[in-house]
Design a protein around this motif. Structure first.
Motif, PDB file in Angstrom:
ATOM      1  N   LEU A 290      32.799  21.294  31.395  1.00 22.83           N
ATOM      2  CA  LEU A 290      31.458  20.721  31.254  1.00 22.83           C
ATOM      3  C   LEU A 290      31.526  19.196  31.193  1.00 22.83           C
ATOM      4  O   LEU A 290      30.736  18.500  31.841  1.00 22.83           O
ATOM      5  N   VAL A 291      32.471  18.677  30.407  1.00 28.92           N
ATOM      6  CA  VAL A 291      32.632  17.224  30.299  1.00 28.92           C
ATOM      7  C   VAL A 291      33.014  16.631  31.654  1.00 28.92           C
ATOM      8  O   VAL A 291      32.472  15.603  32.080  1.00 28.92           O
ATOM      9  N   LYS A 292      33.922  17.290  32.336  1.00 28.67           N
ATOM     10  CA  LYS A 292      34.373  16.780  33.633  1.00 28.67           C
ATOM     11  C   LYS A 292      33.240  16.797  34.655  1.00 28.67           C
ATOM     12  O   LYS A 292      33.092  15.864  35.454  1.00 28.67           O
ATOM     13  N   ALA A 293      32.430  17.840  34.643  1.00 28.28           N
ATOM     14  CA  ALA A 293      31.303  17.922  35.573  1.00 28.28           C
ATOM     15  C   ALA A 293      30.283  16.820  35.289  1.00 28.28           C
ATOM     16  O   ALA A 293      29.721  16.220  36.210  1.00 28.28           O
ATOM     17  N   ALA A 294      30.044  16.543  34.009  1.00 25.58           N
ATOM     18  CA  ALA A 294      29.109  15.476  33.646  1.00 25.58           C
ATOM     19  C   ALA A 294      29.639  14.116  34.098  1.00 25.58           C
ATOM     20  O   ALA A 294      28.899  13.296  34.664  1.00 25.58           O
ATOM     21  N   ASN A 295      30.927  13.871  33.878  1.00 28.23           N
ATOM     22  CA  ASN A 295      31.527  12.604  34.302  1.00 28.23           C
ATOM     23  C   ASN A 295      31.462  12.441  35.819  1.00 28.23           C
ATOM     24  O   ASN A 295      31.186  11.349  36.330  1.00 28.23           O
ATOM     25  N   ALA A 296      31.741  13.526  36.533  1.00 27.37           N
ATOM     26  CA  ALA A 296      31.720  13.464  38.000  1.00 27.37           C
ATOM     27  C   ALA A 296      30.320  13.143  38.509  1.00 27.37           C
ATOM     28  O   ALA A 296      30.154  12.386  39.469  1.00 27.37           O
ATOM     29  N   GLU A 297      29.307  13.721  37.875  1.00 29.07           N
ATOM     30  CA  GLU A 297      27.927  13.456  38.302  1.00 29.07           C
ATOM     31  C   GLU A 297      27.550  12.000  38.046  1.00 29.07           C
ATOM     32  O   GLU A 297      26.910  11.359  38.887  1.00 29.07           O
ATOM     33  N   MET A 298      27.948  11.464  36.909  1.00 32.57           N
ATOM     34  CA  MET A 298      27.636  10.066  36.615  1.00 32.57           C
ATOM     35  C   MET A 298      28.402   9.129  37.542  1.00 32.57           C
ATOM     36  O   MET A 298      27.871   8.112  38.001  1.00 32.57           O
ATOM     37  N   ASP A 299      29.636   9.473  37.843  1.00 36.67           N
ATOM     38  CA  ASP A 299      30.430   8.665  38.765  1.00 36.67           C
ATOM     39  C   ASP A 299      29.786   8.648  40.144  1.00 36.67           C
ATOM     40  O   ASP A 299      29.740   7.609  40.816  1.00 36.67           O
ATOM     41  N   ALA A 300      29.275   9.797  40.579  1.00 39.28           N
ATOM     42  CA  ALA A 300      28.615   9.878  41.884  1.00 39.28           C
ATOM     43  C   ALA A 300      27.332   9.065  41.925  1.00 39.28           C
ATOM     44  O   ALA A 300      26.851   8.699  43.006  1.00 39.28           O
ATOM     45  N   ASN A 301      26.787   8.780  40.747  1.00 39.46           N
ATOM     46  CA  ASN A 301      25.542   8.014  40.661  1.00 39.46           C
ATOM     47  C   ASN A 301      25.779   6.607  40.107  1.00 39.46           C
ATOM     48  O   ASN A 301      25.008   6.093  39.299  1.00 39.46           O
ATOM     49  N   ARG A 302      26.909   6.021  40.521  1.00 40.65           N
ATOM     50  CA  ARG A 302      27.199   4.604  40.320  1.00 40.65           C
ATOM     51  C   ARG A 302      27.547   4.206  38.886  1.00 40.65           C
ATOM     52  O   ARG A 302      27.384   3.064  38.498  1.00 40.65           O
ATOM     53  N   ILE A 303      28.029   5.145  38.108  1.00 38.53           N
ATOM     54  CA  ILE A 303      28.652   4.807  36.815  1.00 38.53           C
ATOM     55  C   ILE A 303      30.124   5.165  36.975  1.00 38.53           C
ATOM     56  O   ILE A 303      30.512   6.323  36.895  1.00 38.53           O
ATOM     57  N   GLY A 304      30.955   4.175  37.249  1.00 37.31           N
ATOM     58  CA  GLY A 304      32.344   4.428  37.620  1.00 37.31           C
ATOM     59  C   GLY A 304      33.189   5.037  36.519  1.00 37.31           C
ATOM     60  O   GLY A 304      32.851   4.993  35.333  1.00 37.31           O
ATOM     61  N   GLU A 305      34.329   5.610  36.951  1.00 39.18           N
ATOM     62  CA  GLU A 305      35.253   6.239  36.005  1.00 39.18           C
ATOM     63  C   GLU A 305      35.706   5.261  34.930  1.00 39.18           C
ATOM     64  O   GLU A 305      35.811   5.599  33.746  1.00 39.18           O
ATOM     65  N   ASP A 306      35.982   4.023  35.342  1.00 37.77           N
ATOM     66  CA  ASP A 306      36.477   3.034  34.387  1.00 37.77           C
ATOM     67  C   ASP A 306      35.430   2.726  33.330  1.00 37.77           C
ATOM     68  O   ASP A 306      35.727   2.645  32.131  1.00 37.77           O
ATOM     69  N   LEU A 307      34.180   2.570  33.767  1.00 38.66           N
ATOM     70  CA  LEU A 307      33.104   2.273  32.821  1.00 38.66           C
ATOM     71  C   LEU A 307      32.899   3.434  31.858  1.00 38.66           C
ATOM     72  O   LEU A 307      32.653   3.236  30.665  1.00 38.66           O
ATOM     73  N   LEU A 308      33.021   4.658  32.352  1.00 37.93           N
ATOM     74  CA  LEU A 308      32.915   5.826  31.474  1.00 37.93           C
ATOM     75  C   LEU A 308      34.074   5.865  30.485  1.00 37.93           C
ATOM     76  O   LEU A 308      33.894   6.168  29.303  1.00 37.93           O
ATOM     77  N   ALA A 309      35.270   5.548  30.992  1.00 38.31           N
ATOM     78  CA  ALA A 309      36.449   5.615  30.132  1.00 38.31           C
ATOM     79  C   ALA A 309      36.394   4.580  29.018  1.00 38.31           C
ATOM     80  O   ALA A 309      36.999   4.760  27.958  1.00 38.31           O
ATOM     81  N   ARG A 310      35.662   3.494  29.223  1.00 43.71           N
ATOM     82  CA  ARG A 310      35.533   2.477  28.184  1.00 43.71           C
ATOM     83  C   ARG A 310      34.691   2.978  27.014  1.00 43.71           C
ATOM     84  O   ARG A 310      34.711   2.395  25.933  1.00 43.71           O
ATOM     85  N   GLY A 311      33.921   4.053  27.241  1.00 45.45           N
ATOM     86  CA  GLY A 311      33.234   4.704  26.142  1.00 45.45           C
ATOM     87  C   GLY A 311      31.916   4.078  25.753  1.00 45.45           C
ATOM     88  O   GLY A 311      31.364   3.212  26.429  1.00 45.45           O
ATOM     89  N   GLY A 312      31.394   4.566  24.637  1.00 43.15           N
ATOM     90  CA  GLY A 312      30.134   4.073  24.128  1.00 43.15           C
ATOM     91  C   GLY A 312      28.923   4.813  24.659  1.00 43.15           C
ATOM     92  O   GLY A 312      27.787   4.442  24.368  1.00 43.15           O
ATOM     93  N   TRP A 313      29.144   5.869  25.410  1.00 44.71           N
ATOM     94  CA  TRP A 313      28.039   6.624  25.996  1.00 44.71           C
ATOM     95  C   TRP A 313      27.681   7.819  25.119  1.00 44.71           C
ATOM     96  O   TRP A 313      28.548   8.474  24.546  1.00 44.71           O
ATOM     97  N   THR A 314      26.394   8.107  25.040  1.00 47.07           N
ATOM     98  CA  THR A 314      25.919   9.367  24.474  1.00 47.07           C
ATOM     99  C   THR A 314      25.289  10.136  25.623  1.00 47.07           C
ATOM    100  O   THR A 314      24.242   9.742  26.148  1.00 47.07           O
ATOM    101  N   ILE A 315      25.951  11.203  26.008  1.00 50.78           N
ATOM    102  CA  ILE A 315      25.564  11.948  27.203  1.00 50.78           C
ATOM    103  C   ILE A 315      25.051  13.322  26.795  1.00 50.78           C
ATOM    104  O   ILE A 315      25.781  14.109  26.180  1.00 50.78           O
ATOM    105  N   THR A 316      23.799  13.596  27.125  1.00 50.66           N
ATOM    106  CA  THR A 316      23.202  14.902  26.818  1.00 50.66           C
ATOM    107  C   THR A 316      23.179  15.740  28.092  1.00 50.66           C
ATOM    108  O   THR A 316      22.713  15.284  29.139  1.00 50.66           O
ATOM    109  N   LEU A 317      23.699  16.946  27.996  1.00 55.20           N
ATOM    110  CA  LEU A 317      23.777  17.844  29.151  1.00 55.20           C
ATOM    111  C   LEU A 317      22.565  18.772  29.202  1.00 55.20           C
ATOM    112  O   LEU A 317      21.904  19.016  28.195  1.00 55.20           O
TER     113      LEU A 317
END
Length: 764
Positions: A290-317
């Motif tokens: 579930l986490v990986k699918a959420a990250n992949a969707e955000m990456d596909a929509n211009r939130i890169g892997e690096d920016l996600l890895a830096r943290g600070g996000w609250t992601i609701t599925l």
């Protein structure tokens, strides 16, 4: 005439000539001299502005991920699912990185690194223009620019950030040595697996210190940087593996070009895949998927892997915890609890994936990626490797209906259009020879499209695909959500579902049908919040990609597959159905390597895929020859999970679907709201009184056995199309008597050397 008169005459003529060519109006302002002057003026102005910016923008302090935080993932009800983002980084000095590995990074990312001034103006200009056009992140940056972005700036994709990057890169190149810049780049880059820096990456991918890496290993880490998740060998699909290995080869070839490696040394290099990743605590079970699918969707929509890895996000599925639990329970009840690898070796190879989507909102409400993320990190829900087989056939019908296609003899293609159902019948109108066998090589006489869908008759849909134009069929599939086949060659074998797709994709395709032809893009992310960044979630509901009439007609036809066809036993007769109307399609690929059921009610679409994935390397027989199958390769599912013979779409996948769906939609709508006058939901299916023959050699007219579908034929002649007023107001079920199951067979394959694709799609 004297000389004075001649001179005056010449001067007067010149004045008249000048008067004639004098420009008037707006043309006075667009002389080539003025335009050239304006151009040079603008250039000087731009240079002056850049110089001012250069003076005003200082080199900022390192950010060096100083404020990295965890990401929080929540379910749709607010319950916390997981926390991730614990930083794994360790800076090393450049002398700890072997020189050949240093060269491999430079050879791949920036061949002129040691000579340039820190900026690639041509590539940067191209990147800025594409950013302005909304095309996302672009390449073309030097190692210095990438280091500046990582160490001093943010990962934002804006023109302002790009201009700052240029200015700071020029200053950094002047003030720091190339060695400092290179090691800074290596230490601040994100390599995937939650690893920042080459030392952390060496441990994450090879379990060793960076100083101990071979050139082959270090070059893989260099190749990985462009797209860490896509190129991670453990979870990459075939395309990702091909791309990262291509970059690996390019790096070494460039090293030869730069004379950092001899050709003999290059020839001895062999690609070495990394070890499997260790899963972070808290990612067990379905959580990691579930986490990986959420990250992949955000990456596909211009939130890169690096920016996600830096943290600070609250992601609701969008995941509904109740439906998620139901889906997991259904897979366990119908499949995983019955697996016994000690008793049946094939059971170790069986994998299942599923995705469940609300067709009205596009929300992914449940997802099943595999038995446990710790044991199998490649999500089966998003794996696009396996053939969807006959679940592709509704797309062919949708394409035909949407464009008003006709048969070879000029008859409109509709649910009651009659085709020749003979097995191995050569397709007419195709430039590539194709004559697919039907399931178990059974031949049928003339059959309607409705009955062909119910029985999944390959020969009918192979012909229909050509009638509807294979290119348009492919484009319709892409428009409906099968992005994995975009750009693929439109060959006849694609009509049998030979091009790979994932359960998540197929759920989107069928959700588009359920949504009356409006595009549905499955979305697992409900919202994502960050104090410094904004996530603009695209609307999962798009435009009308096929007409409502076409979509509703296909839905109507697919109700026949459930009530009178290959899904009858598992779905129509399910104890928990409670009168719900269902549309769906089964599918089983060639050699039983995959089996599917994708179906929907008015409120919910779910695609369940199941396939054979080699748990260990082995040698298998293919056409009498030994073929090496690596771990993770495709293998047959014959006699798996306690099923006698082959696993097909109407067995385990359909049973999982029914066990989950009917409990998940309790209290929802009972019937589809269809705007159509054709298909099983509104009228009886037509079947001429011709019975199937057990042999392909027999002609349809020679068969005398009683047809299992004869009971749904009112007349041996084709009825005229009904007007809307003649259509029953309520759905009508026309079930044939239950027939015994077909005998198992996995050896039947079409002999079609002209078609470059595996025929796929056994037909059920």
């Amino acid at each position: 005439m004297g000389r004075a008169e001649e001179r005056r005459a010449r001067q007067g003529g010149a004045r008249r000539a000048n008067k004639k060519v004098k420009k008037k109006g707006i043309r006075r302002f667009f002389t080539w001299k003025k335009m050239l002057g304006t151009f040079f003026g603008l250039c000087l102005l731009a240079m002056g502005a850049f110089y001012v910016i250069y003076l005003m923008v200082p080199i900022p302090k390192d950010n060096a991920q100083a404020h990295l935080e965890s990401n929080i993932y929540k379910l749709s009800n607010g319950q916390i699912l997981a926390r991730s983002g614990q930083v794994n980084r360790e800076a090393v000095a450049l002398d700890k990185v072997p020189v050949p590995i240093q060269h491999s990074f430079v050879a791949l990312e920036n061949k002129t690194f040691y000579e340039d001034k820190g900026v690639d103006f041509k590539g940067t200009t191209r990147g800025i223009l594409k950013t302005l056009m909304g095309k996302g992140a672009q390449g073309g940056s030097t190692i210095t620019q990438q280091y500046v972005k990582n160490n001093y700036l943010t990962q934002e994709q804006t023109v302002t950030r790009k201009l700052k990057e240029i200015v700071i890169s020029l200053k950094v190149d002047q003030e720091q040595s190339k060695s400092d810049i290179l090691v800074g780049y290596m230490n601040t880059s994100y390599y995937g697996r939650n690893a920042y820096g080459i030392q952390a990456a060496a441990q994450a991918y090879y379990g060793k210190d960076v100083s101990k890496l071979t050139l082959e290993e270090g070059t893989y880490l260099a190749a990985l940087l462009q797209a860490p998740s896509q190129y991670d060998w453990q979870t990459a699909g075939p395309v990702g593996k091909q791309l990262v290995e291509g970059r690996w080869n390019k790096a070494l070839d460039n090293m030869v070009e730069k004379k950092w490696l001899t050709q003999d040394e290059r020839q001895k290099m062999k690609f070495e895949p990394p070890m499997d990743a260790k899963v972070a605590p808290g990612m067990e079970g379905q959580t990691g998927y579930l986490v990986k699918a959420a990250n992949a969707e955000m990456d596909a929509n211009r939130i890169g892997e690096d920016l996600l890895a830096r943290g600070g996000w609250t992601i609701t599925l969008n995941i509904d915890p109740a439906k998620q639990k139901l889906l997991e329970s259904a897979v366990k009840e119908k499949l995983t609890s019955k697996l016994d690898p000690k008793k049946r070796k094939v059971d170790a190879d069986l994998q299942a994936g599923a995705a469940s989507v609300d067709p009205k909102t596009g929300s992914v409400v449940a997802l099943y990626g595999g038995q446990d993320y710790i044991k199998h990190q490649l999500s089966n829900a998003t794996n696009e490797t396996y053939q969807p087989a006959s679940t592709f056939k509704p797309v062919i019908l949708a394409a035909a209906l949407n464009q008003g296609a006709e048969t070879q003899d000029g008859k409109p293609i509709k649910a009651n259009t009659v085709y020749d159902g003979k097995s191995r019948r050569p397709v007419k109108g195709s430039e590539i020879a194709f004559a697919p066998p039907n399931e178990d090589d059974v031949s049928y006489g003339p059959v309607s499209v409705q009955v062909a869908m119910n029985k999944s008759i390959n020969s009918v849909f192979a012909q229909m695909g050509v009638d509807a134009n294979l290119s348009k069929v492919r484009d319709t599939a892409v428009a409906m959500g099968m992005e994995s086949i975009k750009g693929k060659a439109p060959v006849p074998s694609m009509t049998l579902g030979s091009l790979g797709a994932s359960p998540l994709q197929m759920a989107g395709v069928y959700a588009t049908l359920d949504n009356h032809g409006k595009k549905v893009t499955p979305s697992i992310v409900k919202s994502a919040e960050h104090k410094d960044h904004t996530y603009n979630r695209p609307d999962p509901i798009g435009s009308q990609v096929i007409s409502r009439d076409a979509a509703d007609a296909v839905t109507s036809v697919l109700t026949g597959v459930v009530d009178d066809g290959t899904a009858q036993k598992s779905v129509a007769d399910a104890d928990n159905r409670d009168g719900k109307q269902v549309a769906g399609k089964t599918g089983t690929s060639d050699d039983n390597k995959s089996a599917w059921f994708t179906g929907y009610t008015p409120d919910l679409v779910t695609s369940v895929g199941m396939w054979g994935e080699a748990a260990t390397p082995r040698v298998v027989k293919v056409d009498g020859k030994d073929v090496n199958v690596p771990k993770g390769g495709q293998v047959t599912m014959i006699d798996g999970a306690g099923e006698d013979g082959r696993v097909n779409g109407g067995s385990i996948p359909a049973r999982i679907w029914a066990a989950y769906t009917f409990d998940a939609v309790k209290g929802g709508a009972a019937k589809f709201d269809l705007d159509t006058d054709q298909g099983a939901a509104v009228e009886p299916a037509y079947t001429p009184p011709k019975s199937p023959s057990a042999s392909a050699s027999k002609s349809p007219s020679a068969s005398t056995s009683k047809s299992p579908s004869a009971s749904i034929s009112k007349s041996p002649s084709v009825p005229a199309s009904k007007s809307p007023s003649d259509t029953p107001s309520a759905p009508v079920s026309h079930r044939p008597p239950k027939s015994p199951p077909a005998s198992p067979s996995d050896s039947i394959k079409p002999s079609l050397p002209d078609d470059p694709f595996n025929p796929g799609g056994r037909g059920d």
